[in-house]
Design an enzyme around this catalytic site. Structure first.
Site, short mmCIF file in Angstrom:
data_model
loop_
_atom_site.label_atom_id
_atom_site.label_comp_id
_atom_site.label_asym_id
_atom_site.label_seq_id
_atom_site.Cartn_x
_atom_site.Cartn_y
_atom_site.Cartn_z
N GLU A 1 0.83 -1.20 0.00
CA GLU A 1 0.00 0.00 0.00
C GLU A 1 0.88 1.26 0.00
O GLU A 1 1.93 1.28 0.63
CB GLU A 1 -0.91 0.00 1.24
CG GLU A 1 -1.73 -1.27 1.39
CD GLU A 1 -2.44 -1.39 2.73
OE1 GLU A 1 -2.75 -0.34 3.34
OE2 GLU A 1 -2.67 -2.53 3.18
N GLU B 1 -10.14 5.52 2.52
CA GLU B 1 -10.53 4.72 3.67
C GLU B 1 -10.53 5.61 4.91
O GLU B 1 -9.66 6.48 5.06
CB GLU B 1 -9.54 3.56 3.87
CG GLU B 1 -9.81 2.72 5.12
CD GLU B 1 -8.75 1.65 5.35
OE1 GLU B 1 -8.84 0.94 6.37
OE2 GLU B 1 -7.82 1.53 4.51
#
Length: 416
Positions: free
Chosen positions: A220, A331
């Site tokens: 990520e 997110e």
């Protein structure tokens, strides 16, 4: 004799005062959570663990640069960085730069400006060649974490696929059902409001393999606002990896052994500046993650050609081969403060339909195929866990290729 007799009580008083100051200055270390009584042995052990962890993370620096926001950036010899504490990396040095994917090009659109410097570079200073800039970890950083062991790690939760879990909410575009060897996108950077220190807001690329159980592998990279991790509300460039669904492996940035940094001009975890403004200037970062076909490591590029470093393939199980899914998007963590949905913002804090200059975006979405080619997406799907709180709208055109707008304010009349 007289002088030695006077010195001993004075020494004891000094030690007592030092312990008293430690107890009053750091209550998290000196009070029991269960009964509010002093437990010196347990707290002293925790303090020693914290100091030992700081020593492991903060390597000797040949130069230190103080950022305008108070960060200390240590210039550490590249072969002494935390990555090489890993048992399988000990004694190694950073690898040479691999070939970029074929079809790689730098964006030239005039409607945005790309971020190259980070805030710490505002002084005009850089780390010398042969070193890497590492944001120094301080005692207060670790004290904000739930424990020394969990410092620098995400909560152990299931990653999203088609539903939210454990308070994590997403608005993402994704592709699945093929073999992926990397991903690329440009995303604009904002400074979303985060309601409580235990929540965060981020925008990133996920490269994913394995099932969505305990064997999940992810790589990520993106930007995030995380008061608990960094102690402020600035958007910061970050990386993450895990090979067991965030349980015991992996971490943010360089807060464990794993990611190997090769660049002396980018500090992972440092603040990004400037940021986008509502109805104002839009500032993007471009990110490229790809698997080197020769050595199998996963490399990260930031901006116009700045290679940050790589995740060694030996860290992973499923990602040792290829990814089975790629996600792009936002997110947040919703802890439901005061019993209601959080007001933590995702992206700009505005819904997707508001479009350019108001909503957050990802643009020029691409993936890397088996032959190390960058190719446009052909089957992008978009999904929001809580569309009344944070939503997403996709599209395609000749300038931005595959793109989407996403984000939202969190709690509102339709998101109680």
């Amino acid at each position: 004799m007289a002088s030695s007799c006077c010195c001993k009580p004075l020494q004891m008083i000094t030690i007592f005062l030092g312990l008293l100051l430690l107890a009053t200055a750091t209550p998290a270390l000196s009070l029991s959570a269960s009964n509010n009584t002093l437990r010196p042995r347990e707290e002293l052990q925790r303090y020693r663990k914290m100091r030992a962890h700081l020593k492991r993370l903060n390597k000797p620096a040949v130069k230190t640069i103080e950022s305008p926001d108070g960060d200390l950036i240590d210039c550490v010899l590249s072969h002494l960085q935390p990555a090489f504490d890993h048992p399988r990396l000990k004694g190694q040095k950073p690898l040479e730069t691999p070939a970029r994917p074929k079809g790689h090009r730098h964006p030239t659109a005039a409607i945005y400006r790309e971020i190259l410097p980070q805030l710490w570079t505002a002084t005009g200073e850089w780390c010398p060649e042969g070193t890497v800039p590492i944001r120094r970890t301080k005692e207060e950083d670790i004290l904000r974490a739930s424990s020394v062991r969990r410092f620098g790690r995400k909560p152990a939760v299931r990653a999203r696929r088609d539903s939210e879990s454990s308070g994590h909410e997403h608005a993402v575009g994704y592709v699945a059902g093929d073999q992926y060897y990397g991903a690329k996108a440009s995303l604009n950077v904002w400074a979303p409001s985060v309601t409580t220190p235990s929540e965060f807001s981020l925008s990133q690329i996920w490269v994913i393999a394995g099932s969505f159980g305990d064997d999940l592998n992810t790589i990520e990279a993106g930007w995030q606002v995380s008061p608990q991790l960094y102690g402020d509300n600035s958007p910061r460039f970050f990386t993450y990896w895990t090979t067991d669904a965030y349980q015991a492996t992996g971490c943010y940035n360089l807060l464990c052994s794993g990611f190997v940094q090769t660049n002396n001009r980018i500090a992972i975890g440092a603040a990004i500046s400037p940021t986008s403004a509502y109805k104002g200037g839009q500032f993007d970062i471009s990110l490229l993650i790809w698997k080197d076909p020769n050595h199998g490591n996963w490399w990260l590029e930031f901006g116009s050609g700045l290679l940050v470093g790589y995740w060694p393939s030996l860290l992973f199980s499923h990602l040792e081969g290829h990814a089975s899914m790629v996600q792009f998007g936002g997110e947040i963590v919703n802890t439901q403060p005061s019993g209601f949905h959080t007001s933590t913002q995702m992206g700009s804090g505005h819904f997707a339909h508001q479009g350019f200059g108001k909503a957050s975006y990802f643009r020029n979405l691409e993936v890397v195929d088996w032959d190390n080619n960058l190719v446009p997406l052909t089957n992008l799907r978009v999904l929001a866990d809580q569309p009344n709180c944070y939503d997403i709208q996709g599209g395609i055109n000749s300038v931005w290729g595959n793109y989407f707008y996403y984000g939202g304010p969190g709690r509102n009349m339709r998101c109680p």
